[in-house]
Design a protein around this motif. Structure first.
Motif, PDB file in Angstrom:
ATOM      1  N   VAL A   1       0.819  -1.226   0.000  1.00  0.00           N
ATOM      2  CA  VAL A   1       0.000   0.000   0.000  1.00  0.00           C
ATOM      3  C   VAL A   1       0.850   1.272   0.000  1.00  0.00           C
ATOM      4  O   VAL A   1       1.972   1.294   0.506  1.00  0.00           O
ATOM      5  CB  VAL A   1      -0.963   0.054   1.227  1.00  0.00           C
ATOM      6  N   ALA A   2       0.264   2.307  -0.600  1.00  0.00           N
ATOM      7  CA  ALA A   2       0.774   3.691  -0.492  1.00  0.00           C
ATOM      8  C   ALA A   2       2.265   3.819  -0.765  1.00  0.00           C
ATOM      9  O   ALA A   2       3.024   4.351   0.034  1.00  0.00           O
ATOM     10  CB  ALA A   2       0.447   4.244   0.894  1.00  0.00           C
ATOM     11  N   LEU A   3       2.696   3.378  -1.931  1.00  0.00           N
ATOM     12  CA  LEU A   3       4.128   3.371  -2.225  1.00  0.00           C
ATOM     13  C   LEU A   3       4.740   4.762  -2.371  1.00  0.00           C
ATOM     14  O   LEU A   3       5.941   4.911  -2.365  1.00  0.00           O
ATOM     15  CB  LEU A   3       4.409   2.554  -3.493  1.00  0.00           C
ATOM     16  N   ARG A   4       3.900   5.765  -2.509  1.00  0.00           N
ATOM     17  CA  ARG A   4       4.442   7.128  -2.640  1.00  0.00           C
ATOM     18  C   ARG A   4       4.670   7.799  -1.282  1.00  0.00           C
ATOM     19  O   ARG A   4       5.277   8.849  -1.208  1.00  0.00           O
ATOM     20  CB  ARG A   4       3.456   8.000  -3.432  1.00  0.00           C
ATOM     21  N   ASP A   5       4.147   7.180  -0.225  1.00  0.00           N
ATOM     22  CA  ASP A   5       4.216   7.803   1.095  1.00  0.00           C
ATOM     23  C   ASP A   5       5.493   7.347   1.813  1.00  0.00           C
ATOM     24  O   ASP A   5       5.536   6.307   2.463  1.00  0.00           O
ATOM     25  CB  ASP A   5       2.963   7.412   1.890  1.00  0.00           C
ATOM     26  N   VAL A   6       6.559   8.150   1.692  1.00  0.00           N
ATOM     27  CA  VAL A   6       7.880   7.730   2.195  1.00  0.00           C
ATOM     28  C   VAL A   6       7.833   7.433   3.690  1.00  0.00           C
ATOM     29  O   VAL A   6       8.359   6.421   4.156  1.00  0.00           O
ATOM     30  CB  VAL A   6       8.954   8.822   1.919  1.00  0.00           C
ATOM     31  N   GLN A   7       7.146   8.297   4.442  1.00  0.00           N
ATOM     32  CA  GLN A   7       7.111   8.116   5.898  1.00  0.00           C
ATOM     33  C   GLN A   7       6.409   6.821   6.284  1.00  0.00           C
ATOM     34  O   GLN A   7       6.927   6.018   7.066  1.00  0.00           O
ATOM     35  CB  GLN A   7       6.372   9.280   6.524  1.00  0.00           C
ATOM     36  N   LEU A   8       5.219   6.627   5.683  1.00  0.00           N
ATOM     37  CA  LEU A   8       4.458   5.415   6.004  1.00  0.00           C
ATOM     38  C   LEU A   8       5.217   4.163   5.577  1.00  0.00           C
ATOM     39  O   LEU A   8       5.323   3.190   6.316  1.00  0.00           O
ATOM     40  CB  LEU A   8       3.099   5.473   5.304  1.00  0.00           C
ATOM     41  N   ARG A   9       5.816   4.223   4.381  1.00  0.00           N
ATOM     42  CA  ARG A   9       6.553   3.058   3.876  1.00  0.00           C
ATOM     43  C   ARG A   9       7.751   2.744   4.765  1.00  0.00           C
ATOM     44  O   ARG A   9       8.035   1.592   5.071  1.00  0.00           O
ATOM     45  CB  ARG A   9       7.051   3.300   2.444  1.00  0.00           C
ATOM     46  N   THR A  10       8.444   3.799   5.200  1.00  0.00           N
ATOM     47  CA  THR A  10       9.639   3.576   6.008  1.00  0.00           C
ATOM     48  C   THR A  10       9.276   2.861   7.306  1.00  0.00           C
ATOM     49  O   THR A  10       9.938   1.898   7.700  1.00  0.00           O
ATOM     50  CB  THR A  10      10.336   4.928   6.316  1.00  0.00           C
ATOM     51  N   SER A  11       8.174   3.296   7.966  1.00  0.00           N
ATOM     52  CA  SER A  11       7.848   2.625   9.227  1.00  0.00           C
ATOM     53  C   SER A  11       7.273   1.235   8.952  1.00  0.00           C
ATOM     54  O   SER A  11       7.609   0.274   9.648  1.00  0.00           O
ATOM     55  CB  SER A  11       6.909   3.466  10.090  1.00  0.00           C
ATOM     56  N   LEU A  12       6.450   1.101   7.909  1.00  0.00           N
ATOM     57  CA  LEU A  12       5.893  -0.229   7.594  1.00  0.00           C
ATOM     58  C   LEU A  12       7.006  -1.223   7.257  1.00  0.00           C
ATOM     59  O   LEU A  12       7.025  -2.352   7.738  1.00  0.00           O
ATOM     60  CB  LEU A  12       4.929  -0.091   6.418  1.00  0.00           C
ATOM     61  N   GLU A  13       7.978  -0.767   6.461  1.00  0.00           N
ATOM     62  CA  GLU A  13       9.038  -1.676   6.016  1.00  0.00           C
ATOM     63  C   GLU A  13       9.960  -2.057   7.164  1.00  0.00           C
ATOM     64  O   GLU A  13      10.394  -3.201   7.270  1.00  0.00           O
ATOM     65  CB  GLU A  13       9.807  -1.055   4.831  1.00  0.00           C
ATOM     66  N   SER A  14      10.260  -1.098   8.062  1.00  0.00           N
ATOM     67  CA  SER A  14      11.153  -1.490   9.164  1.00  0.00           C
ATOM     68  C   SER A  14      10.391  -2.348  10.173  1.00  0.00           C
ATOM     69  O   SER A  14      10.934  -3.303  10.723  1.00  0.00           O
ATOM     70  CB  SER A  14      11.831  -0.286   9.795  1.00  0.00           C
ATOM     71  N   GLU A  15       9.101  -2.052  10.385  1.00  0.00           N
ATOM     72  CA  GLU A  15       8.316  -2.859  11.333  1.00  0.00           C
ATOM     73  C   GLU A  15       8.246  -4.319  10.888  1.00  0.00           C
ATOM     74  O   GLU A  15       8.356  -5.236  11.688  1.00  0.00           O
ATOM     75  CB  GLU A  15       6.903  -2.273  11.437  1.00  0.00           C
ATOM     76  N   HIS A  16       8.078  -4.527   9.586  1.00  0.00           N
ATOM     77  CA  HIS A  16       7.916  -5.902   9.089  1.00  0.00           C
ATOM     78  C   HIS A  16       9.203  -6.473   8.496  1.00  0.00           C
ATOM     79  O   HIS A  16       9.200  -7.609   8.024  1.00  0.00           O
ATOM     80  CB  HIS A  16       6.798  -5.956   8.049  1.00  0.00           C
ATOM     81  N   GLY A  17      10.277  -5.685   8.484  1.00  0.00           N
ATOM     82  CA  GLY A  17      11.545  -6.179   7.947  1.00  0.00           C
ATOM     83  C   GLY A  17      11.434  -6.575   6.487  1.00  0.00           C
ATOM     84  O   GLY A  17      11.941  -7.616   6.058  1.00  0.00           O
ATOM     85  N   LEU A  18      10.761  -5.729   5.706  1.00  0.00           N
ATOM     86  CA  LEU A  18      10.558  -6.057   4.291  1.00  0.00           C
ATOM     87  C   LEU A  18      11.079  -4.940   3.401  1.00  0.00           C
ATOM     88  O   LEU A  18      11.384  -3.840   3.852  1.00  0.00           O
ATOM     89  CB  LEU A  18       9.071  -6.310   4.013  1.00  0.00           C
ATOM     90  N   PHE A  19      11.185  -5.241   2.124  1.00  0.00           N
ATOM     91  CA  PHE A  19      11.410  -4.202   1.122  1.00  0.00           C
ATOM     92  C   PHE A  19      10.751  -4.660  -0.169  1.00  0.00           C
ATOM     93  O   PHE A  19      10.394  -5.839  -0.308  1.00  0.00           O
ATOM     94  CB  PHE A  19      12.908  -3.921   0.917  1.00  0.00           C
ATOM     95  N   LEU A  20      10.562  -3.712  -1.103  1.00  0.00           N
ATOM     96  CA  LEU A  20       9.884  -4.046  -2.361  1.00  0.00           C
ATOM     97  C   LEU A  20      10.827  -3.974  -3.556  1.00  0.00           C
ATOM     98  O   LEU A  20      11.706  -3.115  -3.604  1.00  0.00           O
ATOM     99  CB  LEU A  20       8.730  -3.076  -2.624  1.00  0.00           C
TER     100      LEU A  20
END
Ligand SMILES: C[S@@+](CC[C@H](N)C(=O)[O-])C[C@H]1O[C@@H](n2cnc3c(N)ncnc32)[C@H](O)[C@@H]1O
Length: 264
Positions: free
Chosen positions: A18-37
């Motif tokens: 979700v919301a790939l343009r939202d840098v802030q949201l992506r940064t916290s989502l990706e670090s929380e789940h240990g993922l990247f796209l």
């Protein structure tokens, strides 16, 4: 591999995308789940080929056949299949070539492991722009540099934009973060690597007049301020790309490309 057709952009199974343009949201989502796209066929291939474990795929139907070998190689994971328009609604932008993969991050190697035997190392201090980080990795890969070191605050090379701009070089060039940044220059020197600062300062040596040492770490500074005084002062040498036309400096990625070529 499990193929699952998706018909709603609100499907909770697409949470990684979700919301790939939202840098802030992506940064916290990706670090929380240990993922990247990873985005696009080539980059997905390189990420999976580099051994990053896949969480899931999301792609338009026409990519399922093209990427069949990658989907098989990824093992027991789900590939969500949806029309391009729906993928766009979920991600919030036009996905480059309609295919995405969500992958697990793996632990970064130690500094010793990354610099051991390396002859040419790029050191990025506090770059904030993911595009510049991706471009620096592409320079390293394309111009034969061995490794990249990052300051603790440097932007994430596995952020989608950096991955894309690097054309997947972030998966092939060894890199790590230098946790003890203050003592970084001493650590590199103790390993037998000369530390040079890349700076537009007028009193630095012209890049075309210098002979590079056997082993070199090239320090590159942040977009606004350039290198910190600490790293600038502890460099063995400072080198510059002479500027003209009233321009005081190059974009950091352009400067890195010029210097990596000149000092390769
Ligand atoms: C946009 S510049 C920062 C400009 C800043 N005013 C300074 O004095 O460093 C970002 C980084 O790009 C590199 N850079 C840009 N132009 C350069 C040049 N002409 N010569 C050497 N390095 C340069 C340096 O590593 C610098 O820290």
């Amino acid at each position: 591999m499990d193929l699952v057709e998706i018909d709603s952009a609100d499907d909770p199974r697409l949470g990684d995308y979700v919301a790939l343009r939202d840098v802030q949201l992506r940064t916290s989502l990706e670090s929380e789940h240990g993922l990247f796209l990873a985005e696009g066929e080539k980059v997905i291939r390189r990420a999976v080929g580099a051994g990053y474990p896949v969480r899931s795929f999301l792609m338009a139907p026409r990519w399922v056949e093209t990427l069949a070998d990658v989907l098989d190689a990824a093992g027991d994971v789900t590939c969500y299949v949806a029309p391009e328009q729906l993928v766009e609604t979920v991600t919030g932008f036009h996905v480059h070539r309609g295919a995405l993969a969500s992958l697990h991050r793996t632990p970064l190697p130690s500094l010793d492991a990354v610099i051991s035997g390396a002859r040419r190392v790029i050191v990025l201090e506090d770059l904030v722009d993911h595009t510049n980080v991706g471009a620096a990795f592409r320079c390293a890969a394309g111009l034969g540099w061995d490794a990249v070191l990052l300051s603790p605050r440097c932007a994430d090379p596995l952020y989608r934009r950096a991955v894309k701009v690097s054309m997947g070089s972030v998966f092939s060039v060894p890199y790590t973060r230098v946790e003890d940044w203050y003592h970084g220059p001493d650590t590199l020197r103790a390993a037998g690597i000369d530390v040079w600062a890349l700076t537009p300062a007028d009193d630095a040596a012209d890049l075309s007049d210098v002979t590079p040492p056997e082993r070199l770490a090239l320090l590159v500074g942040t977009e606004g301020e350039g290198l910190t005084q600490r790293w600038m002062r502890s460099a063995d040498r400072r080198v510059r790309i002479p500027m003209q036309g009233g321009v005081d400096s190059l974009n950091v990625a352009a400067a890195t490309a010029v210097a990596c070529y000149a000092l390769r």
